[in-house]
Design a protein around this motif. Structure first.
Motif, PDB file in Angstrom:
ATOM      1  N   GLU A  71       0.812  -1.205   0.000  1.00  0.00           N
ATOM      2  CA  GLU A  71       0.000   0.000   0.000  1.00  0.00           C
ATOM      3  C   GLU A  71       0.855   1.269   0.000  1.00  0.00           C
ATOM      4  OE1 GLU A  71      -3.130   0.142  -0.397  1.00  0.00           O
ATOM      5  OE2 GLU A  71      -3.764  -1.934  -0.049  1.00  0.00           O
ATOM      6  N   PRO A  72       0.371   2.340  -0.618  1.00  0.00           N
ATOM      7  CA  PRO A  72       1.079   3.614  -0.563  1.00  0.00           C
ATOM      8  C   PRO A  72       1.179   4.119   0.875  1.00  0.00           C
ATOM      9  CG  PRO A  72      -0.585   3.638  -2.298  1.00  0.00           C
ATOM     10  CD  PRO A  72      -0.827   2.393  -1.482  1.00  0.00           C
ATOM     11  N   GLY A  73       2.245   4.813   1.179  1.00  0.00           N
ATOM     12  CA  GLY A  73       2.454   5.416   2.486  1.00  0.00           C
ATOM     13  C   GLY A  73       3.552   6.449   2.397  1.00  0.00           C
ATOM     14  N   GLU A  74       3.891   7.038   3.504  1.00  0.00           N
ATOM     15  CA  GLU A  74       4.940   8.058   3.494  1.00  0.00           C
ATOM     16  C   GLU A  74       6.266   7.492   3.011  1.00  0.00           C
ATOM     17  OE1 GLU A  74       5.311  10.082   7.176  1.00  0.00           O
ATOM     18  OE2 GLU A  74       3.251  10.823   7.200  1.00  0.00           O
ATOM     19  N   ASP A  75       6.506   6.213   3.314  1.00  0.00           N
ATOM     20  CA  ASP A  75       7.772   5.602   2.903  1.00  0.00           C
ATOM     21  C   ASP A  75       7.734   5.090   1.471  1.00  0.00           C
ATOM     22  OD1 ASP A  75       5.905   3.666   3.465  1.00  0.00           O
ATOM     23  OD2 ASP A  75       7.334   2.255   4.374  1.00  0.00           O
ATOM     24  N   LEU A  76       6.540   4.984   0.886  1.00  0.00           N
ATOM     25  CA  LEU A  76       6.376   4.443  -0.461  1.00  0.00           C
ATOM     26  C   LEU A  76       5.181   5.162  -1.104  1.00  0.00           C
ATOM     27  CD1 LEU A  76       7.626   2.205  -2.273  1.00  0.00           C
ATOM     28  CD2 LEU A  76       5.864   0.648  -1.402  1.00  0.00           C
ATOM     29  N   GLY A  85       3.104   3.283  -3.683  1.00  0.00           N
ATOM     30  CA  GLY A  85       2.885   1.870  -3.443  1.00  0.00           C
ATOM     31  C   GLY A  85       3.600   1.004  -4.475  1.00  0.00           C
ATOM     32  N   ALA A  86       3.283  -0.292  -4.469  1.00  0.00           N
ATOM     33  CA  ALA A  86       3.909  -1.228  -5.406  1.00  0.00           C
ATOM     34  C   ALA A  86       3.052  -2.480  -5.510  1.00  0.00           C
ATOM     35  CB  ALA A  86       5.325  -1.595  -4.949  1.00  0.00           C
TER      36      ALA A  86
END
Length: 358
Positions: free
Chosen positions: A87-92, A95-96
């Motif tokens: 899932e998308p987040g501050e670190d990604l 997402g992927a």
């Protein structure tokens, strides 16, 4: 991309994927404007990381839309399987997806035309689900009008794209013809389509099978759009690795192969629209080129805007060499000589018009 590897390792270890210990990740060369890919060594899996959303969706909606594209096309046997969603987040931020890595090579044309036609026929031939089960994939009630409206939206960039007056005039003539198609009383049946079927999005295996590996814009629409996207000059010369200029007999053979592979009733219902939709798909491609030419010069969108829409063609998102390549292709496709040459496919009598117009 290398800066993301620790985050991706941590995220992968938190999934239920059968990974042995600390996954070894390998960044792959960037070949597209919309995604990057990272190999998970010794697993047969890839991480697919969006750079943006070509549909202008938010990061989370975009990622899940793409996941559904992989799920819906998987029964065809000609696309990678989906194994996980990060899932998308501050670190990604975007997402992927975790998908199969297809052990194949770029599809070479014209040799790969029949495998490409077979792959598309397998996708197009999948059962059409009831309307209530088609979301979240796009499923317009009038796919002709929907695609023409996309063309018209992109055509707003033509005035600012610096086109030669001759090219501008010919494109405008095609737009006028496309508008007339919308009001035609009969439209062909909808099927699951890729809407991004240019040859660079396929890999071929040693056994002669083609896989469509880039899936993010799939929808329920008209197969003629995919057939056009697979064989138009604006598609077959897009990628360096798959560069090929097809002659009209080769294009006609590709369409014939698809017609032979499809259920008879669907093939015959689609046939009268295959040439008109070739014109619409070409229009979609050249108006996208005008849009890219304008937007690629823009600065990165501010953070507030990106929360609402992640479509971003600014040059900062891709490697300079890739941007230069795309700019060269766009210049070619919008050149008046190229515009005239492509339009000759449907304006003059030839093997393709013989096949599709009878």
């Amino acid at each position: 991309m290398d800066k993301l590897l620790p985050t991706l390792r941590r995220r992968l270890q938190a999934t239920s994927l059968p990974l042995d210990g600390d996954p070894v990740l390998e960044s792959l060369p960037s070949t597209g404007l919309a995604h990057d890919h990272i190999r998970i060594r010794d697993t047969g899996l890839l991480l697919r990381l969006p750079k943006q959303s070509q549909l202008g969706l938010s990061a989370t909606i975009n990622l899940h839309y793409q996941a559904h594209c992989f799920r819906r096309t998987a029964p065809s046997g000609h696309t990678p399987r989906l194994h996980g969603v990060l899932e998308p987040g501050e670190d990604l931020p975007m997402g992927a997806l975790v998908v199969d890595e297809i052990p194949g090579e770029v599809l070479q044309l014209p040799v790969g035309l029949y495998p490409l036609a077979d792959a598309l026929a397998a996708i197009h031939g999948l059962p059409l689900p009831p309307e209530a089960e088609r979301p979240p994939l796009k499923h317009p009630a009038n796919p002709v009008a929907d695609t023409v409206n996309e063309v018209l939206a992109q055509a707003e960039y033509l005035k600012r794209a610096g086109l030669h007056p001759d090219a501008q005039r010919e494109i405008r003539r095609e737009i006028a013809s496309a508008r007339e198609m919308v009001s035609m009383p009969y439209h062909p049946p909808s099927v699951l389509i890729s809407f991004d079927a240019h040859p660079g999005n396929f890999l071929g295996t040693p056994e002669g099978k083609a896989y469509l590996v880039d899936l993010e814009k799939a929808r329920y629409g008209l197969p003629g759009l995919d057939l056009a996207h697979a064989t138009l000059y604006t598609s077959t010369t897009w990628d360096v690795a798959t560069y090929s200029v097809l002659d009209i007999e080769q294009i006609a053979a590709f369409y014939r192969r698809w017609l032979e592979r499809m259920p008879t009733e669907l093939a015959e219902a689609s046939r009268p629209w295959l040439l008109p939709l070739r014109r619409v798909m070409w229009l979609w491609s050249v108006t996208w080129c005008a849009k890219w030419r304008v937007q690629s010069r823009a600065a990165l969108k501010d953070a507030k805007h990106r929360q609402a829409s992640t479509e971003d063609w600014s040059a900062e998102l891709s490697e300079p060499a890739l941007v230069r390549h795309v700019a060269g292709r766009v210049d070619d496709y919008l050149h008046p000589d190229t515009v005239t040459r492509v339009r000759d496919e449907w304006l003059n009598h030839n093997a393709l018009t013989d096949l599709l117009q009878g």
